[in-house]
Design an enzyme around this catalytic site. Sequence first.
Site, PDB file in Angstrom:
ATOM      1  N   GLU A 194      -0.130  -3.039   4.090  1.00  0.00           N
ATOM      2  CA  GLU A 194       0.226  -3.592   5.401  1.00  0.00           C
ATOM      3  C   GLU A 194       0.224  -5.122   5.379  1.00  0.00           C
ATOM      4  OE1 GLU A 194       1.973  -1.233   6.911  1.00  0.00           O
ATOM      5  OE2 GLU A 194       1.351  -2.269   8.729  1.00  0.00           O
TER       6      GLU A 194
ATOM      7  N   TYR B 247       5.901   6.635   5.635  1.00  0.00           N
ATOM      8  CA  TYR B 247       6.628   5.440   6.089  1.00  0.00           C
ATOM      9  C   TYR B 247       7.304   4.849   4.862  1.00  0.00           C
ATOM     10  CZ  TYR B 247       6.856   0.712   8.315  1.00  0.00           C
ATOM     11  OH  TYR B 247       7.213  -0.490   8.848  1.00  0.00           O
TER      12      TYR B 247
ATOM     13  N   ARG C 243     -36.324   1.616  -2.415  1.00  0.00           N
ATOM     14  CA  ARG C 243     -36.505   1.083  -3.751  1.00  0.00           C
ATOM     15  C   ARG C 243     -37.664   0.086  -3.756  1.00  0.00           C
ATOM     16  NH1 ARG C 243     -35.650   1.938  -9.140  1.00  0.00           N
ATOM     17  NH2 ARG C 243     -35.214  -0.006 -10.217  1.00  0.00           N
TER      18      ARG C 243
ATOM     19  N   GLY D  43     -28.007  -2.268  -7.745  1.00  0.00           N
ATOM     20  CA  GLY D  43     -28.277  -2.525  -9.160  1.00  0.00           C
ATOM     21  C   GLY D  43     -27.580  -1.503 -10.050  1.00  0.00           C
TER      22      GLY D  43
ATOM     23  N   TRP E  13       5.461   3.220  -3.856  1.00  0.00           N
ATOM     24  CA  TRP E  13       4.112   3.186  -3.272  1.00  0.00           C
ATOM     25  C   TRP E  13       4.099   3.697  -1.839  1.00  0.00           C
ATOM     26  CZ3 TRP E  13       3.981  -2.442  -5.223  1.00  0.00           C
ATOM     27  CH2 TRP E  13       3.740  -2.446  -6.604  1.00  0.00           C
TER      28      TRP E  13
END
Lengths: 546, 407, 263
Positions: A369, A126, A272, A345, A164
């Site tokens: 967009e 596009y 964890r 972490g 872009w």
Amino acid sequence: MPGLDAISRGLMFDSLKQYAKRRIPYDLLRELDRKNEFPADILKEMYDTDILGIHLLLIPSEYGGLGGNTFDITRVCEALAHIDLGIATSVFATFLGSDPIRVGGTEEQKRHWMGRIAKEALLVAYGATEPDAGSDLVALTTRATHVVKNGKIVGYRITGNKQWISNGGVADVITILAAAPGGPSWFLVEKTAEGFSANHHEDKYGIRLSNTAGLALDDVYVPADHLIGGVEGQGLLQAQAVFGYTRLMVAAFGLGAGWEALETAIRYSQQRIQAGGPLSKKQGYMLKLIVPNAVKLEAARAYIEETAHRLDGDEHGLQTEGAIAKLSATEAGNKTAEDAIQALGGYGYTKDFPVEKIKRDVKITCIYEGTSEIMEMTIQRGRWQEHLKSRGQYYEGQAAEMDRLQAECPSVGAGSAALALRALNQVLEQVRLQRLTRHQHVSMRLGELIAQAETAAAFARAAAQPHYSESVRFDAEAWQAMSRVYAREAALDLCLKGTKLILGAGPLPEGFVQALGLDAALAAQAGSLEDQDLIARKLTEVFKSR
Amino acid sequence: MIEITSKCTGCSRCVPVCPFGAIHVADKKAVVGEACTLCGACVQVCALEAIEISRPEASADLSAWKGLWVFVETAPVLKPGKGGHLEITDAKTLKPVTHELLSAGRKLADELGQELCAVLVGDQVEGFVDELASYGADKVYLVQDEALKDYNTDLYAMVVIGLIAKHKPNIVLYPATYVGRDLAPRIAAEIHAGLTADCTGLSIKDGLLLQTRPAFGGNIMADILCPNMRPQMATVRPNVLRKDEPQPLKKAALVRETPKIDKNVARVKTLEKRITAVHGEKKIDQANVIVSGGRGVKTKDKFKVLEELADLLGGAVGASRAAVDMGLKPKTQQVGQSGTTVMPRLYLACGISGAIQHIVGMRASDVIVAINKDPNAPIFSVAKYAIVGDLHDILPRLAAGLKEKKK
Amino acid sequence: MRTVVCVKQVPDTTEVKVDPQTGTLIRAGVPSILNPYDHFAVEWALKLKARHGGEVTVLTMGPPQAKAVLQLALALGCDRAMLLSDRAFAGSDTWATSYALARAVKKIGKFDLILCGQQAIDGDTAQVGPGVAQSLHIPQITFCDSIEVEGRKAKVQRHIDDGYEIVEAKLPVLCTMSLPHAHPLPWPSFPKVAQARSKVLEVWTAADIGAEPEKIGLKGSPTQVHKVYPPPLRAKGTVFTGSASEMASKLLDILRQENFIKP
């Protein structure tokens, strides 16, 4: 539009997931991300109708596609975003690139080009954005001039630069927006056209698997039948017409990527062990890094799906709704990914875990967009008109609907949503009286507040349904708790942030805080902690450690 | 009741297959004599579906069904052959699971005050009668025929159905092996009996057989009863139930059954058998010591120290599903619900977190020792000894220590 | 060649967890899938269809939602699908299920081959395949890896202890398929899923297949589930922590203490 049935959708997504599991494991994604490489072979397989044929979902059935409706397409966007946003963007670019044809093409053009995209699995791009024309397409500098033979326009010569462009370096066909003598118009340019060239693949922060390139058009000739719609000057209208659902698609990207990050974090939290127990049992951890994000993502889901169903129910435009969906979902997705890194972490900060990549990837959804700031402006502009036109009845009407819902189904936070909508109404009215929209900052912050209040209402409506959408992984107990948490926060935010905006710009009239319903919004906070604990528990049940 | 319907054309196909010689043809119609046991062999071969068997509801008189039966599985003795592969010999041995079933069956039979019977089917298998008695059988039903040398679904089903119809056992246990799992459901379907698959525990509750089995990938256990139909049947997983010390002096009554065996009843024929197990590779299902590795072992190379330890301890190397999925070990070495259930004297789990599907496959081991970095690994919940630490640091030192001792 | 494949919709047991407090299954978020062994059976039915032509019918018993697995089979290339769905089937054990499936196969009509998965991953019984074969009075070959059909004969590779055997049987025969380790199952493309929507999918009740009421559902099931509970865990053992060499010598002590090595 009818679209697909739930079973077929489920089977298609299973195939997609299985394909990704087999063909695109995380190690490969990580490698492609590192090398900044577009996986052409994977895209080819995904478009191969014997393997997946995913692009067919985006093509109407009369042109050889599967005729997916807006809901189907948002669902597949979410599924793609769970895999990789770069790959998702490439698929999206084909969809977006073919949009001008679908919206503005002649029947002949639709049959020819959509048919070819379906059958030949063409990658499409596009080509709208230019170095000096982003969301502001009026500043377009690419030019298309007539080629006249025997007094008849037989073609165009196009010259200019695009920037872009997703799929820019790899697309077979590019729809190019250029200023023709009759005004901005879309043209179909094939990559083999003489004078057409693509620049290098940009070295981006995220979505590095998506080919993004600048395009150079140097006197590129296209025949006259490559002018979409056959009439000049329709380009901007055609571009605007689809924002409602293209933004919904990007919203679904934010939703999918956000959930992928959050799922990783929730599963990790159960493995964890810190200070004698899993992180998932620690309230401080869950209620800070996990629960608020799940709530925001599910609220955004409710809004996206409501809008998708409205578009499929033949409502047109819905640009404001598209903007609200995109703003809510992509900002939630971005924040979730950020928190997921924190939740993991040190591990989250390494490339051994996917969350840092998701964080880099999902950021683009707040940009392409239309940036989040453009969304805020769009939302404010759209609803400001409604507020004025209705003489303040627009949000009062919605609040009354929430009152009725609260009476029918008291467990979805509709009462809090009503508080948020009424507070919004008060703030908008005060802004009008004090003419505060002359401050751009006030307008844009209003855009954000509008999105929050309307999303709360949409979530309450969805959570009150007897059967949930197939996309909802939670039971009513969990989803209603999420809706309550979201609505409570919206009620208080609307009061406090709204008051702050007005105070910052001018005086606060007598009785404003009372009219705002601050006392009720404060009272509505009761039970919030219990709800969040419940959500934390439900999240670990649904996303179990592996 | 057996009935020959008007569809019968007297084609005689059913006559030779009847194990009891109970059918003859007269006036172009099959006639069934008194020797019929309702075994159903004739129904299987009738192309016209002209034979109908209706069995009296077992619930009518449950007390008529007595005795606990164990189906005896024999296995060929293997010897090393070419290329390191093992080869099948003509010699047979009892599968160890038979000992387990008899040992468990003995206790159940005593509790019920009923006989424990072994059902021994094969060719030249009479020599096993004393061994069966030594593990507790009061009686052995022996059916011998050349055609029964190797297991065959149709022939064995016919024989066992006939025996059940004739002697009305209360309970029948089968091993949950390739053979038992092929045979038992076929029999259950024919006689409308209850069958519980792959049991890991058996007991008596209110006079009924309480059958315990895992479900949902080992995530839950279910207790199953069969209150209204007889016999109560179950297949039982090998290596789960304890076998008792044999009592060599114990004798069993031998009951020879001589049904007529027609080879043509066998509709599936074996063309060839291939043994893929390699000589020298220790099998996990019968090993006394298993050194098992999981995801934490990380690489094929790092499995070597586990192999060394297994050698030093005279055991086999096992692996978790995660390790097999990672390609560190072949599927044959996989311990767990989706692999092999094991019950060694020593199970040394290295770098295995202990997913439930793994635990159900090894928790019956005598002594479980687990080494894991994560002090909260679920494997520790079944371990007698929990060693918190890095296996990559500990195991080489342990191996060195063992080698030192050997010297 | 006419093939019937019997399949089952199952919860993905790899996603099932048990609530440690209540001991109940946490079903939240557990997706329903086509039993992987049955998926492999469908793959084989279609492979044989590609070689020998004919028609593949896929059959399941279950609630209306089980349509999803039939649609998957249709999308993969099966020709038609039958769903046995009736409240009267509720509570069926493997016996009653085998009976109902066999009745349905009879209604479907002539067949040469029936394929089943060797077992379903939720129950792991491996009993329904042989049960169907016996009810239909046809031979069975269980735990199969591969099938070759030549004329009216099937040559099949099946598992035995320590290896495999090649067996032969005349058609019709029922084979239960085992799933090779790490075998990638086939998944349909998007257009195949869409096309499957126009294939025949019939829903049959107990009356439709002429099932005798006392042979289906709870009534027809000899076995009854008495109790369901979480697997018991052993009492917690002794925990040791320390340096690697301390742990290694502790292990030596344990092996000595438990008589695995000489003192």
